[in-house]
Design an enzyme around this catalytic site. Structure first.
Site, PDB file in Angstrom:
ATOM      1  N   LYS A   1     -42.849  67.358  17.316  1.00 15.10           N
ATOM      2  CA  LYS A   1     -43.198  68.517  18.116  1.00 15.10           C
ATOM      3  C   LYS A   1     -42.583  69.430  19.332  1.00 15.10           C
ATOM      4  O   LYS A   1     -42.134  69.973  19.107  1.00 15.10           O
ATOM      5  CB  LYS A   1     -44.027  67.526  18.899  1.00 15.10           C
ATOM      6  CG  LYS A   1     -44.779  68.171  20.620  1.00 15.10           C
ATOM      7  CD  LYS A   1     -46.076  67.537  20.986  1.00 15.10           C
ATOM      8  CE  LYS A   1     -45.567  66.520  21.666  1.00 15.10           C
ATOM      9  NZ  LYS A   1     -45.197  66.454  22.845  1.00 15.10           N
TER      10      LYS A   1
ATOM     11  N   GLY B   1     -46.802  70.378  28.871  1.00 11.28           N
ATOM     12  CA  GLY B   1     -45.900  70.355  29.740  1.00 11.28           C
ATOM     13  C   GLY B   1     -44.537  70.711  28.732  1.00 11.28           C
ATOM     14  O   GLY B   1     -44.081  71.583  29.692  1.00 11.28           O
TER      15      GLY B   1
ATOM     16  N   ARG C   1     -49.116  68.252  37.085  1.00 12.01           N
ATOM     17  CA  ARG C   1     -47.680  67.524  36.667  1.00 12.01           C
ATOM     18  C   ARG C   1     -46.318  68.740  37.328  1.00 12.01           C
ATOM     19  O   ARG C   1     -47.124  69.534  37.468  1.00 12.01           O
ATOM     20  CB  ARG C   1     -47.750  68.131  35.158  1.00 12.01           C
ATOM     21  CG  ARG C   1     -48.089  66.732  34.740  1.00 12.01           C
ATOM     22  CD  ARG C   1     -47.900  66.168  33.127  1.00 12.01           C
ATOM     23  NE  ARG C   1     -46.383  66.128  32.954  1.00 12.01           N
ATOM     24  CZ  ARG C   1     -45.839  65.671  31.423  1.00 12.01           C
ATOM     25  NH1 ARG C   1     -46.752  66.864  30.391  1.00 12.01           N
ATOM     26  NH2 ARG C   1     -44.827  65.673  31.130  1.00 12.01           N
TER      27      ARG C   1
ATOM     28  N   SER D   1     -32.969  65.793  31.767  1.00 14.72           N
ATOM     29  CA  SER D   1     -34.488  67.214  31.380  1.00 14.72           C
ATOM     30  C   SER D   1     -34.050  67.864  30.764  1.00 14.72           C
ATOM     31  O   SER D   1     -33.629  69.025  30.385  1.00 14.72           O
ATOM     32  CB  SER D   1     -35.502  67.170  32.340  1.00 14.72           C
ATOM     33  OG  SER D   1     -36.337  68.391  31.502  1.00 14.72           O
TER      34      SER D   1
ATOM     35  N   GLN E   1     -36.320  69.758  28.577  1.00 17.93           N
ATOM     36  CA  GLN E   1     -37.134  71.064  29.036  1.00 17.93           C
ATOM     37  C   GLN E   1     -36.936  71.933  30.332  1.00 17.93           C
ATOM     38  O   GLN E   1     -36.573  73.171  30.061  1.00 17.93           O
ATOM     39  CB  GLN E   1     -38.744  70.665  29.827  1.00 17.93           C
ATOM     40  CG  GLN E   1     -39.382  69.406  28.730  1.00 17.93           C
ATOM     41  CD  GLN E   1     -40.482  68.854  28.803  1.00 17.93           C
ATOM     42  OE1 GLN E   1     -40.831  69.072  30.193  1.00 17.93           O
ATOM     43  NE2 GLN E   1     -41.342  68.277  28.359  1.00 17.93           N
TER      44      GLN E   1
ATOM     45  N   ASP F   1     -39.924  58.859  25.391  1.00 11.75           N
ATOM     46  CA  ASP F   1     -41.664  59.317  25.227  1.00 11.75           C
ATOM     47  C   ASP F   1     -41.696  58.036  24.288  1.00 11.75           C
ATOM     48  O   ASP F   1     -42.156  57.877  23.954  1.00 11.75           O
ATOM     49  CB  ASP F   1     -41.660  60.312  24.194  1.00 11.75           C
ATOM     50  CG  ASP F   1     -41.197  61.463  25.168  1.00 11.75           C
ATOM     51  OD1 ASP F   1     -41.356  62.196  26.029  1.00 11.75           O
ATOM     52  OD2 ASP F   1     -41.193  62.658  24.120  1.00 11.75           O
TER      53      ASP F   1
ATOM     54  N   ARG G   1     -45.982  56.149  33.630  1.00 11.39           N
ATOM     55  CA  ARG G   1     -46.472  55.114  31.715  1.00 11.39           C
ATOM     56  C   ARG G   1     -45.943  53.838  32.575  1.00 11.39           C
ATOM     57  O   ARG G   1     -46.259  52.970  31.615  1.00 11.39           O
ATOM     58  CB  ARG G   1     -45.939  55.785  31.074  1.00 11.39           C
ATOM     59  CG  ARG G   1     -46.105  57.108  29.979  1.00 11.39           C
ATOM     60  CD  ARG G   1     -45.323  57.714  29.707  1.00 11.39           C
ATOM     61  NE  ARG G   1     -46.346  58.969  28.719  1.00 11.39           N
ATOM     62  CZ  ARG G   1     -45.975  59.888  27.480  1.00 11.39           C
ATOM     63  NH1 ARG G   1     -44.206  59.979  26.975  1.00 11.39           N
ATOM     64  NH2 ARG G   1     -46.180  60.883  27.380  1.00 11.39           N
TER      65      ARG G   1
HETATM   66  C1  S3P Z   1     -39.280  67.563  25.659  1.00 13.14           C
HETATM   67  C2  S3P Z   1     -38.352  66.708  26.218  1.00 13.14           C
HETATM   68  C3  S3P Z   1     -39.101  65.542  26.948  1.00 13.14           C
HETATM   69  C4  S3P Z   1     -40.069  64.742  26.061  1.00 13.14           C
HETATM   70  C5  S3P Z   1     -41.229  65.729  25.747  1.00 13.14           C
HETATM   71  C6  S3P Z   1     -40.193  66.581  25.155  1.00 13.14           C
HETATM   72  C7  S3P Z   1     -38.616  68.881  24.912  1.00 13.14           C
HETATM   73  O1  S3P Z   1     -39.580  66.436  28.892  1.00 13.14           O
HETATM   74  O2  S3P Z   1     -40.900  63.850  27.022  1.00 13.14           O
HETATM   75  O3  S3P Z   1     -41.851  65.348  25.448  1.00 13.14           O
HETATM   76  O4  S3P Z   1     -39.548  69.240  24.513  1.00 13.14           O
HETATM   77  O5  S3P Z   1     -38.027  68.820  25.677  1.00 13.14           O
HETATM   78  P1  S3P Z   1     -38.048  66.211  29.786  1.00 13.14           P
HETATM   79  O6  S3P Z   1     -37.198  67.333  29.306  1.00 13.14           O
HETATM   80  O7  S3P Z   1     -39.111  66.353  31.379  1.00 13.14           O
HETATM   81  O8  S3P Z   1     -36.947  65.069  29.670  1.00 13.14           O
END
Ligand code: S3P
Length: 430
Positions: free
Chosen positions: A22, A94, A122, A167, A169, A317, A348
């Site tokens: 993903k 997210g 969120r 993070s 993200q 995750d 969670r």
């Molecule tokens: C992700 C980073 C993670 C993960 C999310 C996917 C990504 O989140 O939990 O499902 O693709 O960068 P965080 O960056 O908030 O930890």
């Protein structure tokens, strides 16, 4: 409302093709859309979340065609996204929302971003705050913490930013903003997080520097060309089959073509420490490709373990299904430092504790993890997915070893990350 009824199984056997990753699928659409020329994506994750990302770029004028797991993007170049008409909708995703905020901040037009009722709860401040420091103008409910957010055009300037939480993200949002910013954007990570954005920068020949926990990009970058990307199987999806194969007696499962990027394999490390029989057969990767392996799991007697520190982002995750494994391990498993679980698709920590407790597990939630005493027999019951795909699938795994059938309610969300889960999950019962 969709539901999943799982009956106890006796043994699991088989070979499972794992759907595309993903995180990598999202990033490949984003960078392919900014590239010049054609980008082909093979083994793309055709899930609701990734389709949300595609829709957003189509709304900004990018020509994208999709046939199942095959996606073709005709990128017109770095500075050619068009002002969207109406809201951009990240759905439940997210990752789409947070990363794209970085990219949208650097565009010379106004855009509005929203999501479904779960995503609208969120926190977005973690990306909005540093992007604002870069000069972005972002406004919305709760002082710009919640979707829907409005982004107005502003020139960005590079900053140096130490992430307050580990993070990927946030890191990725800042690096994507950095593509368009004037000067150097530097991100300092407290602990390494998944590095798919950096690897994808390399494969698109986008220059950046990485030294230790510091990643820098000098913007604005020069145009870059499209390419072909082979998306590996998602280890976060394989995780459900890995734990299922371990806790179910007389079982052996082979999971094909799973991404084993070391920033994602914390679950394997934790389970191996618990005595799990897991073997990896790595595949030959071409230059610029993510590492991939077939993973074989055999039923195992598990021992309790303590998990915390640097491993946490590497299995963030996978904690819901890890909790299921821990209910069958001998001793008290302790998870610490995983408070980020509270801001995922659901809280969670609390949701896994309450659902597994209902099934008979001895699990105590804490502020940043759990105490889980095992092994405990589990019993089938009626449970809610809590609107969270990973909780739904983790409970389905627990249900395999429970006494009596388990009904999991509200399971349409499974399609956000693992379309076809139910069919594959049924196919391995022997
Ligand atoms: C992700 C980073 C993670 C993960 C999310 C996917 C990504 O989140 O939990 O499902 O693709 O960068 P965080 O960056 O908030 O930890």
């Amino acid at each position: 409302m969709k539901k999943l009824v799982v009956f106890p199984a006796r043994s699991l056997q088989g070979i499972v093709e794992i759907p595309g990753d993903k995180s990598i699928s999202h990033r490949s659409v984003m960078l392919g859309s900014l590239a010049t020329g054609k980008t082909n994506l093979n083994h793309f994750l055709n899930s609701a979340d990734c389709r949300s990302t595609i829709k957003i770029f189509k709304k900004m004028g990018v020509k994208i065609s999709q046939k199942g797991n095959q996606v073709t993007i005709r990128g017109t170049g770095l500075n050619s996204l068009k002002p969207p008409i109406g809201m951009l909708d990240a759905g439940n995703s997210g990752t789409t929302a947070r990363i794209i905020l970085g990219l949208l901040s650097g565009q010379p037009f106004t855009s509005r971003l929203t999501g479904d009722k779960y995503l609208r709860r969120r926190p977005m401040k973690r990306v909005v705050a540093p992007l604002t420091q870069m000069g972005a103008r972002i406004s919305g409910p709760d002082h710009g913490n919640l979707l829907p957010l409005k982004l107005e055009p502003r020139g960005l300037i590079g900053i140096s930013y130490r992430l307050p939480v580990a993070s990927a993200q946030v890191k990725s949002a800042l690096l994507l903003a950095g593509l368009f910013a004037d000067g150097k954007t530097t991100v300092l990570e407290p602990t390494p997080t998944r590095d798919h954005t950096e690897r994808m920068f390399s494969s698109f020949s986008i220059p950046f520097e990485k030294s230790g926990n510091k990643i820098s990009i000098q913007g604005p970058i020069a145009p870059f060309r499209g390419r072909t990307i082979k998306v590996p199987g998602d280890i976060s999806s394989a995780a459900f089959f890995i734990v299922a194969g371990l806790i179910m007696p007389n079982s052996k499962l082979v999971l094909k073509n799973v991404g084993i990027n070391p920033t994602r394999t914390g679950l394997l490390d934790a389970l191996k420490k618990m005595g799990a029989k897991i073997t990896l057969s790595p595949k030959k990767a071409r230059k610029g490709e993510e590492p991939v392996a077939d993973i074989t799991v055999n039923s195992s007697e598990l021992r309790a373990v303590q998990v915390g520190g640097d491993i946490v982002p590497r299995m963030i995750d996978e904690f819901p299904v890890f909790a299921v494994a821990a209910t069958q391990a001998k001793g008290t498993t302790i998870v610490r430092g995983a408070g980020e679980m509270k801001v995922k698709e659901s809280d969670r920590i609390l949701m896994m504790a309450s659902t597994l407790k209902k099934m008979g597990a001895d699990i105590t939630p804490t502020a940043d993890g759990w105490f889980i005493k095992g092994p405990t027999p589990l019993k089938g019951c009626r449970l809610s997915s809590c609107g969270d795909h990973r909780i739904a699938m983790s409970l389905a795994v627990a249900a395999l070893i429970a006494k009596g059938p388990t009904t999991i309610l509200d399971t349409e969300n499974i399609d956000t990350s693992f379309p076809g889960f139910e069919k594959k999950f049924k196919s391995i019962r022997k």
